[in-house]
Design a protein around this motif. Sequence first.
Motif, PDB file in Angstrom:
ATOM      1  N   HIS A 186       0.844  -1.196   0.000  1.00  0.00           N
ATOM      2  CA  HIS A 186       0.000   0.000   0.000  1.00  0.00           C
ATOM      3  C   HIS A 186       0.879   1.245   0.000  1.00  0.00           C
ATOM      4  O   HIS A 186       2.108   1.169   0.063  1.00  0.00           O
ATOM      5  CB  HIS A 186      -0.918  -0.005   1.232  1.00  0.00           C
ATOM      6  CG  HIS A 186      -0.180   0.172   2.526  1.00  0.00           C
ATOM      7  ND1 HIS A 186      -0.203   1.344   3.243  1.00  0.00           N
ATOM      8  CD2 HIS A 186       0.625  -0.686   3.228  1.00  0.00           C
ATOM      9  CE1 HIS A 186       0.534   1.218   4.333  1.00  0.00           C
ATOM     10  NE2 HIS A 186       1.040  -0.010   4.354  1.00  0.00           N
ATOM     11  N   ALA A 211      -3.130   3.285  -9.322  1.00  0.00           N
ATOM     12  CA  ALA A 211      -3.626   2.752  -8.053  1.00  0.00           C
ATOM     13  C   ALA A 211      -2.608   3.093  -6.984  1.00  0.00           C
ATOM     14  O   ALA A 211      -1.545   3.663  -7.264  1.00  0.00           O
ATOM     15  CB  ALA A 211      -3.839   1.236  -8.159  1.00  0.00           C
ATOM     16  N   THR A 212      -2.952   2.738  -5.754  1.00  0.00           N
ATOM     17  CA  THR A 212      -2.006   2.951  -4.646  1.00  0.00           C
ATOM     18  C   THR A 212      -1.706   1.676  -3.880  1.00  0.00           C
ATOM     19  O   THR A 212      -0.813   1.661  -3.034  1.00  0.00           O
ATOM     20  CB  THR A 212      -2.550   3.993  -3.646  1.00  0.00           C
ATOM     21  OG1 THR A 212      -3.763   3.504  -3.061  1.00  0.00           O
ATOM     22  CG2 THR A 212      -2.778   5.339  -4.322  1.00  0.00           C
ATOM     23  N   THR A 224      -7.303   1.449  -4.480  1.00  0.00           N
ATOM     24  CA  THR A 224      -6.888   2.373  -3.441  1.00  0.00           C
ATOM     25  C   THR A 224      -6.497   1.600  -2.188  1.00  0.00           C
ATOM     26  O   THR A 224      -6.812   0.412  -2.034  1.00  0.00           O
ATOM     27  CB  THR A 224      -8.023   3.336  -3.092  1.00  0.00           C
ATOM     28  OG1 THR A 224      -9.101   2.577  -2.500  1.00  0.00           O
ATOM     29  CG2 THR A 224      -8.525   4.073  -4.325  1.00  0.00           C
ATOM     30  N   ASP A 225      -5.841   2.281  -1.263  1.00  0.00           N
ATOM     31  CA  ASP A 225      -5.473   1.636   0.001  1.00  0.00           C
ATOM     32  C   ASP A 225      -6.706   1.080   0.711  1.00  0.00           C
ATOM     33  O   ASP A 225      -6.694  -0.056   1.201  1.00  0.00           O
ATOM     34  CB  ASP A 225      -4.759   2.635   0.916  1.00  0.00           C
ATOM     35  CG  ASP A 225      -3.315   2.892   0.507  1.00  0.00           C
ATOM     36  OD1 ASP A 225      -2.954   2.554  -0.652  1.00  0.00           O
ATOM     37  OD2 ASP A 225      -2.548   3.418   1.334  1.00  0.00           O
TER      38      ASP A 225
END
Length: 606
Positions: free
Chosen positions: A13, A27-28, A42-43
């Motif tokens: 993440h 994305a993360t 996402t996270d």
Amino acid sequence: MPQEIVEADLLIHNANIVTMDESNPTATAVAIKGDRFIAVGTDSDVMRYKGSSTRVVDGNKRLLIPGLNDSHIHLIRGGLNYNLELRWDGVPSVADALRMLKQQVDRTPAPHWVRVVGGWTEFQFKERRMPTLEEINQIAPDTPVFILNLYRQAFLNKAALRVVGYTKDTPNPPNGEIQRDSNGNPTGMLIARPNATILYATLQKGPKLSHEDQLNSTRLFMRELNRFGVTSVIDAGGGFQNYPDDYQIFEELDRLGDITVRTAYNLFTQRPKNELDDFQSWTAKSAPYTGSPYYRHNGAGEMLVYSAADFEDFVEPRPELPAVLEDELYEVSRHLVQQRWPFRLHATYGESISRFLDVFERVNKEVPFKDLRWILDHAETIREKDLERVVALGGSIAVQSRMAFQGEYFVDRYGAQEAENTPPIVKMLTAGLRVGVGTDATRVASYNPWVALYWLVTGKTLGGLSLYPASNRVDRHQALRMYTTGNAWFSKEEDVKGQVKAGHYADLSILSDDFFHVSEEEIKRIESVFTVVGGKIVYGTLEFEKLSPPAPKASPDWAPHNYFGGYYKASNNGGSGGNKIHMPQHAHHCNHHHGSGFCDLDCFVF
């Protein structure tokens, strides 16, 4: 009833992820189960997959990309020899190169040689010259030394000449020259004229590593590729790389589960005038695209027939290929198409390529190429009119960063204007061709993919010569796409690799610097700081070092890798400067020694 959330094995993440998935480009965070991505987002999206046994890794806002994939390299042969070789890849000066040579000469026991085999060019050195035979002989009066410069020439010191038996009475071999002084005695310079057979054959006379040392050597070479974020390659065969004997080490590593670079391999014939026999035997015994996810068969080439071998040596005139080319290539290519075997062909010059395409068009009329994946490799001077012929036959082209190492020689012979489209990458893409990219390492260019990416984006050689106008350069996103999802097509794996995407192999790299934002000159200094292959962590440094499996010591003990590593690192080579791997402001600096260099406030790592 709500769907049950699968517990991830590994979750990353707080990263800046460029996925190469057009439906979800950024994305993360990612979640990995087994060898596949199961979630990318996402996270908050991905944290749902965190369980009690999930390993969670903070990406420290670094750039995360799909694992790099080299569509043309010689990993198998390179791995068998890596521990024997002193690498000059990235070395900044002749003085540094000779210092390293002297140190290695002093520790190398008889009967072994000191070998420098590719990955460097005189234009990378600040002195802008090559070492001399006099300098090499002074350093090594008794230990054999073999230094390969591209496919152009090799330097042998007097001790090496004695060992290989080249004397005043030794005749020049076909297609090669033993340079001689005014008295007819060999000087130590071997010249490829017009092909590299003399260089290969002489190198082959040296001692080899033991079985166990070859296993160790191949593991270390794969780890070196992991260091730069490479997680997949296509091995294009190579001179003196015999099947199946020289593939046994890789097969053993596959059985052991020790492969850290997914490898698709092509079969390269080694027997002039017996090429058809080889391919008839191989097609009867094996099938393309079979094997494991880490080691699989990819078809024929890059040598199909020796009469079609137009080795590039831009110092020398273009070789005239023999008249038997058409008949020999017709027999082999027709057999391969009948058997539905994908193939690739070494093809440097436009004049040669036109003749190859004449043959393929003849075969296609008799046995259609339809849906067969075939590749022209290199194609530095392919003619624009022939691009459409390749398209019509459903072909593709794989280019490599060879011009980054010898563009100056091309310009000297053919002129700057002729060099502007060598190869014509943008015209290839505009014509609708699939264009793969790679290095052709290890005996010409370096295996460092970031040098290849630098060349694609800037159009410059390692010596700083600007070869290509803007019209023949690609932007950074296109270059990275070619090196990831684009290259996956060349081994028929586009449905499982090349993207950070649920269902794809969990192959990724977190980079030392942001490829999309660093200066152009900094591109070739990028490394991976965290590499994952099939969900397994295979390499880590800086804040990820504690997660990394330890690197084995190179064997034998005197192996150059134990003292210099692979690609040049100033911290391990006594240099006074180097390139710094970036540490995010919120990450902790560490002040202890790594296997890959010193991670202090200077972090000198090439």
